[in-house]
Design a protein around this motif. Sequence first.
Motif, PDB file in Angstrom:
ATOM      1  N   TYR A 183     -14.162  -2.941  18.114  1.00  0.00           N
ATOM      2  CA  TYR A 183     -13.857  -2.657  16.720  1.00  0.00           C
ATOM      3  C   TYR A 183     -13.171  -1.305  16.579  1.00  0.00           C
ATOM      4  CZ  TYR A 183     -14.248  -1.998  11.702  1.00  0.00           C
ATOM      5  OH  TYR A 183     -13.948  -1.785  10.381  1.00  0.00           O
ATOM      6  N   LEU A 184     -12.082  -1.303  15.844  1.00  0.00           N
ATOM      7  CA  LEU A 184     -11.352  -0.087  15.513  1.00  0.00           C
ATOM      8  C   LEU A 184     -11.522   0.149  14.019  1.00  0.00           C
ATOM      9  CD1 LEU A 184      -9.307   2.155  16.309  1.00  0.00           C
ATOM     10  CD2 LEU A 184      -7.481   0.506  15.799  1.00  0.00           C
ATOM     11  N   ALA A 185     -12.176   1.248  13.654  1.00  0.00           N
ATOM     12  CA  ALA A 185     -12.513   1.485  12.244  1.00  0.00           C
ATOM     13  C   ALA A 185     -11.283   1.653  11.368  1.00  0.00           C
ATOM     14  CB  ALA A 185     -13.420   2.719  12.118  1.00  0.00           C
ATOM     15  N   GLN A 186     -10.271   2.326  11.885  1.00  0.00           N
ATOM     16  CA  GLN A 186      -9.037   2.483  11.114  1.00  0.00           C
ATOM     17  C   GLN A 186      -7.848   2.561  12.055  1.00  0.00           C
ATOM     18  OE1 GLN A 186      -9.125   5.165   7.835  1.00  0.00           O
ATOM     19  NE2 GLN A 186      -6.919   5.286   7.632  1.00  0.00           N
ATOM     20  N   SER A 187      -6.933   1.646  11.883  1.00  0.00           N
ATOM     21  CA  SER A 187      -5.740   1.594  12.724  1.00  0.00           C
ATOM     22  C   SER A 187      -4.634   2.448  12.125  1.00  0.00           C
ATOM     23  CB  SER A 187      -5.256   0.144  12.826  1.00  0.00           C
ATOM     24  OG  SER A 187      -4.778  -0.300  11.553  1.00  0.00           O
ATOM     25  N   GLU A 188      -3.503   2.482  12.814  1.00  0.00           N
ATOM     26  CA  GLU A 188      -2.328   3.196  12.320  1.00  0.00           C
ATOM     27  C   GLU A 188      -1.853   2.654  10.973  1.00  0.00           C
ATOM     28  OE1 GLU A 188      -1.924   3.200  16.878  1.00  0.00           O
ATOM     29  OE2 GLU A 188      -2.903   2.046  15.313  1.00  0.00           O
ATOM     30  N   LEU A 189      -2.223   1.424  10.658  1.00  0.00           N
ATOM     31  CA  LEU A 189      -1.770   0.802   9.413  1.00  0.00           C
ATOM     32  C   LEU A 189      -2.779   0.938   8.280  1.00  0.00           C
ATOM     33  CD1 LEU A 189      -0.101  -2.372  10.930  1.00  0.00           C
ATOM     34  CD2 LEU A 189       0.984  -0.295  10.101  1.00  0.00           C
ATOM     35  N   GLY A 190      -3.900   1.613   8.540  1.00  0.00           N
ATOM     36  CA  GLY A 190      -4.831   1.915   7.466  1.00  0.00           C
ATOM     37  C   GLY A 190      -5.986   0.954   7.301  1.00  0.00           C
ATOM     38  N   PHE A 191      -6.069  -0.079   8.136  1.00  0.00           N
ATOM     39  CA  PHE A 191      -7.200  -1.012   8.045  1.00  0.00           C
ATOM     40  C   PHE A 191      -7.910  -1.092   9.391  1.00  0.00           C
ATOM     41  CE2 PHE A 191      -3.233  -3.611   8.267  1.00  0.00           C
ATOM     42  CZ  PHE A 191      -3.333  -4.058   9.570  1.00  0.00           C
ATOM     43  N   GLY A 192      -9.154  -1.604   9.358  1.00  0.00           N
ATOM     44  CA  GLY A 192      -9.912  -1.802  10.577  1.00  0.00           C
ATOM     45  C   GLY A 192      -9.455  -3.043  11.316  1.00  0.00           C
ATOM     46  N   ILE A 193      -9.819  -3.141  12.595  1.00  0.00           N
ATOM     47  CA  ILE A 193      -9.432  -4.298  13.411  1.00  0.00           C
ATOM     48  C   ILE A 193     -10.603  -4.705  14.296  1.00  0.00           C
ATOM     49  CG2 ILE A 193      -7.896  -5.176  15.208  1.00  0.00           C
ATOM     50  CD1 ILE A 193      -5.830  -3.106  14.310  1.00  0.00           C
TER      51      ILE A 193
ATOM     52  N   ASP B   4       0.847  -1.190   0.000  1.00  0.00           N
ATOM     53  CA  ASP B   4       0.000   0.000   0.000  1.00  0.00           C
ATOM     54  C   ASP B   4       0.886   1.246   0.000  1.00  0.00           C
ATOM     55  OD1 ASP B   4      -2.144   1.699   0.091  1.00  0.00           O
ATOM     56  OD2 ASP B   4      -2.655   1.309   2.186  1.00  0.00           O
ATOM     57  N   GLY B   5       1.087   1.830  -1.183  1.00  0.00           N
ATOM     58  CA  GLY B   5       1.981   2.967  -1.305  1.00  0.00           C
ATOM     59  C   GLY B   5       3.393   2.569  -0.943  1.00  0.00           C
ATOM     60  N   ASN B   6       3.992   3.287   0.012  1.00  0.00           N
ATOM     61  CA  ASN B   6       5.363   2.959   0.419  1.00  0.00           C
ATOM     62  C   ASN B   6       5.407   1.984   1.594  1.00  0.00           C
ATOM     63  OD1 ASN B   6       4.462   4.608   2.453  1.00  0.00           O
ATOM     64  ND2 ASN B   6       6.104   6.122   2.294  1.00  0.00           N
ATOM     65  N   LYS B   7       4.265   1.424   1.950  1.00  0.00           N
ATOM     66  CA  LYS B   7       4.213   0.439   3.033  1.00  0.00           C
ATOM     67  C   LYS B   7       4.085  -0.982   2.486  1.00  0.00           C
ATOM     68  CE  LYS B   7       2.422   3.047   6.984  1.00  0.00           C
ATOM     69  NZ  LYS B   7       3.574   2.696   7.839  1.00  0.00           N
ATOM     70  N   LEU B   8       4.774  -1.891   3.126  1.00  0.00           N
ATOM     71  CA  LEU B   8       4.650  -3.313   2.830  1.00  0.00           C
ATOM     72  C   LEU B   8       4.396  -4.000   4.166  1.00  0.00           C
ATOM     73  CD1 LEU B   8       4.837  -5.150   0.305  1.00  0.00           C
ATOM     74  CD2 LEU B   8       7.183  -5.676   1.001  1.00  0.00           C
ATOM     75  N   ILE B   9       3.130  -4.355   4.400  1.00  0.00           N
ATOM     76  CA  ILE B   9       2.673  -4.815   5.712  1.00  0.00           C
ATOM     77  C   ILE B   9       2.438  -6.322   5.670  1.00  0.00           C
ATOM     78  CG2 ILE B   9       0.911  -4.565   7.489  1.00  0.00           C
ATOM     79  CD1 ILE B   9       0.221  -1.820   6.089  1.00  0.00           C
TER      80      ILE B   9
ATOM     81  N   TYR C 115     -10.482  -3.645   0.020  1.00  0.00           N
ATOM     82  CA  TYR C 115      -9.654  -3.948  -1.148  1.00  0.00           C
ATOM     83  C   TYR C 115     -10.520  -3.927  -2.397  1.00  0.00           C
ATOM     84  CZ  TYR C 115      -6.641  -6.639  -4.293  1.00  0.00           C
ATOM     85  OH  TYR C 115      -5.888  -7.055  -5.355  1.00  0.00           O
ATOM     86  N   LYS C 116     -10.286  -2.922  -3.245  1.00  0.00           N
ATOM     87  CA  LYS C 116     -11.130  -2.721  -4.425  1.00  0.00           C
ATOM     88  C   LYS C 116     -12.577  -2.593  -3.956  1.00  0.00           C
ATOM     89  CE  LYS C 116      -7.832  -5.021  -7.496  1.00  0.00           C
ATOM     90  NZ  LYS C 116      -7.563  -6.103  -8.467  1.00  0.00           N
ATOM     91  N   ASP C 117     -13.459  -3.450  -4.402  1.00  0.00           N
ATOM     92  CA  ASP C 117     -14.864  -3.359  -3.987  1.00  0.00           C
ATOM     93  C   ASP C 117     -15.212  -4.405  -2.940  1.00  0.00           C
ATOM     94  OD1 ASP C 117     -14.571  -5.537  -5.684  1.00  0.00           O
ATOM     95  OD2 ASP C 117     -16.515  -5.267  -6.648  1.00  0.00           O
ATOM     96  N   LYS C 118     -14.205  -4.972  -2.280  1.00  0.00           N
ATOM     97  CA  LYS C 118     -14.420  -6.073  -1.337  1.00  0.00           C
ATOM     98  C   LYS C 118     -13.881  -5.732   0.041  1.00  0.00           C
ATOM     99  CE  LYS C 118     -14.091  -9.665  -4.925  1.00  0.00           C
ATOM    100  NZ  LYS C 118     -13.905  -8.724  -6.051  1.00  0.00           N
ATOM    101  N   THR C 119     -14.416  -6.412   1.042  1.00  0.00           N
ATOM    102  CA  THR C 119     -13.862  -6.370   2.395  1.00  0.00           C
ATOM    103  C   THR C 119     -13.238  -7.725   2.674  1.00  0.00           C
ATOM    104  OG1 THR C 119     -15.527  -4.788   3.150  1.00  0.00           O
ATOM    105  CG2 THR C 119     -14.344  -6.036   4.842  1.00  0.00           C
TER     106      THR C 119
END
Length: 286
Positions: free
Chosen positions: A175-185, A50-55, A202-206
């Motif tokens: 539930y965390l809607a958006q974490s520091e890494l850009g996704f929910g948890i 995701d951009g300059n991140k590789l998680i 991811y695209k049109d999917k969760t």
Amino acid sequence: MKLYPIETGNFKLDGGAMFGVVPKTIWNKTNPADENNLIDIAARCLLIEDGNKLILIDTGMGNKQSEKFFGYYLLWGSHSMDKSLAKYGFHRDDVTDVFMTHLHFDHCGGSVQWNKDKTGYEPAFKNAKFWSNENHWEWATKPNVREKASFLSENILPMQKSGQLHFINRPEGDYLAQSELGFGIFFADGHTEKQMLPQIQYKDKTIVFCADLLATAGHIPVPYVMGYDTRPLLTMPEKEKFLNAAAENNHYLFLEHDAHNEIITVQKTEKGVRMKERFTCDEILT
């Protein structure tokens, strides 16, 4: 954003332990056992570009334990972390973040490796931040008797000693809607304290990384709870809530431990939530 499945290696576990009080005559239909009552288990991790991140989400068992240790789990197949990363043109030094759903050895063992002269341990991803949460870290570093064999200090403490350990800022609820890494948890406590399940748009999917809340497709019925869970009566309502949301919102469930089903969807039926469709990672992630 791009997603890649990272197969770190397959192993075997006792089918009875994996299904708790569910009789073998039932679970053997979906997860057939061998002559030693062992079933096939995967250690399928997920890489997010995701951009300059590789998680990297989870890291499998790793390879630093003794031959005796691995003998308990009967490793099989030819998968490995390095081969899987190389398949998509990456090296472990490219990874910027390692997100650990929890710190049981089969989920974080690959986060730490022997140093060059095998006199001690070092992070296996030298350029990465390692992510856990404070509640789970406390739970794992001061383990209860039941989980002590799953929380191995050599898998955990070197991340802190290196200065690469970071904690997710946890919300009040589950539930965390958006974490520091850009996704929910989604946080779940039944298997172990504050297990974290990433929810990725991811695209049109969760895509939801199921970790040990839903180990395999055979575990979909709510009472099918692993014997490894520390609070099985809590796992059941957590799993029910999780599966209902997955059915209502058509989530794609990425199965970390199912050696034969990679991604599934679920639907509501008269018997409760059940499997709807199954997919390979190539069908959904490419």
